[in-house]
Design a protein around this motif. Structure first.
Motif, PDB file in Angstrom:
ATOM      1  N   ARG A  98      -3.098  -9.518  -3.819  1.00 47.08           N
ATOM      2  CA  ARG A  98      -2.826 -10.601  -2.972  1.00 47.08           C
ATOM      3  C   ARG A  98      -4.429 -11.031  -2.630  1.00 47.08           C
ATOM      4  NH1 ARG A  98       1.173 -10.000   1.704  1.00 47.08           N
ATOM      5  NH2 ARG A  98       0.285  -7.827   1.830  1.00 47.08           N
ATOM      6  N   GLN A 164       4.908  -3.959  -4.524  1.00 48.41           N
ATOM      7  CA  GLN A 164       5.919  -5.003  -3.980  1.00 48.41           C
ATOM      8  C   GLN A 164       6.892  -4.270  -3.361  1.00 48.41           C
ATOM      9  OE1 GLN A 164       6.740  -6.634  -8.404  1.00 48.41           O
ATOM     10  NE2 GLN A 164       7.797  -7.766  -6.846  1.00 48.41           N
ATOM     11  N   LEU A 167       5.043  -3.108   0.497  1.00 48.72           N
ATOM     12  CA  LEU A 167       4.866  -4.326   1.345  1.00 48.72           C
ATOM     13  C   LEU A 167       5.756  -5.403   1.361  1.00 48.72           C
ATOM     14  CD1 LEU A 167       1.122  -4.830   0.574  1.00 48.72           C
ATOM     15  CD2 LEU A 167       2.104  -3.625   2.609  1.00 48.72           C
ATOM     16  N   LEU A 169       6.919  -7.503  -0.760  1.00 51.19           N
ATOM     17  CA  LEU A 169       6.069  -8.542  -1.330  1.00 51.19           C
ATOM     18  C   LEU A 169       6.977  -9.240  -2.318  1.00 51.19           C
ATOM     19  CD1 LEU A 169       3.037 -10.072  -1.189  1.00 51.19           C
ATOM     20  CD2 LEU A 169       2.484  -8.428  -3.259  1.00 51.19           C
ATOM     21  N   ASP A 173       5.398 -14.913  -1.281  1.00 52.96           N
ATOM     22  CA  ASP A 173       4.109 -14.687  -0.674  1.00 52.96           C
ATOM     23  C   ASP A 173       3.106 -15.449  -1.230  1.00 52.96           C
ATOM     24  OD1 ASP A 173       4.925 -12.454   1.723  1.00 52.96           O
ATOM     25  OD2 ASP A 173       5.837 -11.695  -0.164  1.00 52.96           O
ATOM     26  N   ASP A 197      -3.631  -5.058   1.321  1.00 51.13           N
ATOM     27  CA  ASP A 197      -4.013  -4.403  -0.040  1.00 51.13           C
ATOM     28  C   ASP A 197      -4.678  -3.156  -0.089  1.00 51.13           C
ATOM     29  OD1 ASP A 197      -2.723  -6.895  -1.009  1.00 51.13           O
ATOM     30  OD2 ASP A 197      -4.371  -7.378  -2.144  1.00 51.13           O
TER      31      ASP A 197
END
Length: 263
Positions: A98, A164, A167, A169, A173, A197
């Protein structure tokens, strides 16, 4: 006060104390007088399978080109580069998807060339950044996010799948990152992206038990400008405070800040 050894201490810690010792090594070392202990720790090898990656960022360095340690974008990127190089030397390559994408996206919007962007990351990450650049520029609109997920899945494999899940994610995102104003909202979120991260990377199998981040000359954010209005005063080091606030110490991330005044 200046000149009493703060920077010397930080450099000593960074160079010699970022190691984990066996219980036997520590029992023998800690019984020594202070002077002998310092010498012993400086020469004692750390346990090879327990590396401690570290980074040192000195806010007192004179800005030169992209070497701008107090800058809210380039200071954070210098820290990421230093930590990445240290981690790579110790056989650990943390996934920071990210933050890395947000950096690449920001630099692209600033008109930086591919070579300029790659030079700002650790040398061993050049191939990764090249792939990230291709994914970020080779498609249009929402297809960029699909391209990014394909790239991360291929490059990071199971690590990205676990990331993923850890988080929560999703593609939204990364789409949201693209939708942020690069000079305000995106740059304000950079410390959070890096910290989240790194928190996730520390939870991976095979990650080190500790990571050490050293920050020197904290007072350089202001130098002689101490009478600024309150909001301007605290804006100077806001990115650093955002970073430290989001890092999870319980994950083994140690942060040391040196300065002439208590923050």
């Amino acid at each position: 006060p200046g000149g009493n050894g703060k920077s010397l201490l930080l450099r000593y810690l960074h160079r010699y104390i970022c190691k984990q010792l066996t219980a036997e090594q520590w029992q023998a070392a800690k019984a020594l007088p202070d002077g002998q202990l310092a010498d012993k720790l400086a020469t004692l090898p750390g346990t090879e399978h327990l590396p401690v990656p570290s980074a040192l960022l000195d806010f007192g360095l004179t800005p030169l080109g992209e070497v701008q340690p107090r800058d809210r974008f380039y200071g954070l990127l210098l820290l990421r580069k230093s930590l990445g190089e240290s981690a790579s030397e110790k056989g650990w390559r943390p996934a920071l998807p990210r933050y890395d994408f947000a950096c690449v996206w920001y630099l692209l919007q600033q008109g930086k060339s591919t070579e300029e962007i790659k030079s700002l990351f650790p040398l061993d990450a050049a191939g990764f950044v090249s792939g990230l650049l291709s994914a970020a520029t080779g498609s249009a609109g929402g297809a960029i996010v699909d391209s990014l997920f394909g790239f991360f899945g291929e490059r990071l494999g199971q690590k990205f799948t676990l990331y993923q899940a850890r988080l929560k994610l999703g593609k939204q995102d990364f789409a949201a990152i693209r939708g942020l104003d690069v000079n305000t909202d995106l740059i304000d979120r950079m410390p959070e992206f890096l910290a989240l991260d790194l928190n996730a990377a520390m939870a991976e199998d095979g990650s080190p038990e500790r990571v050490a981040l050293f920050f020197d000359t904290h007072e350089a954010f202001w130098n002689e400008q101490r009478n600024l209005p309150r909001e301007q005063y605290f804006l100077r080091d806001e990115w650093l405070r955002r970073l430290l606030r989001t890092l999870k110490i319980e994950k083994g991330i140690e942060a040391v800040v040196s300065g002439r005044e208590v923050p």
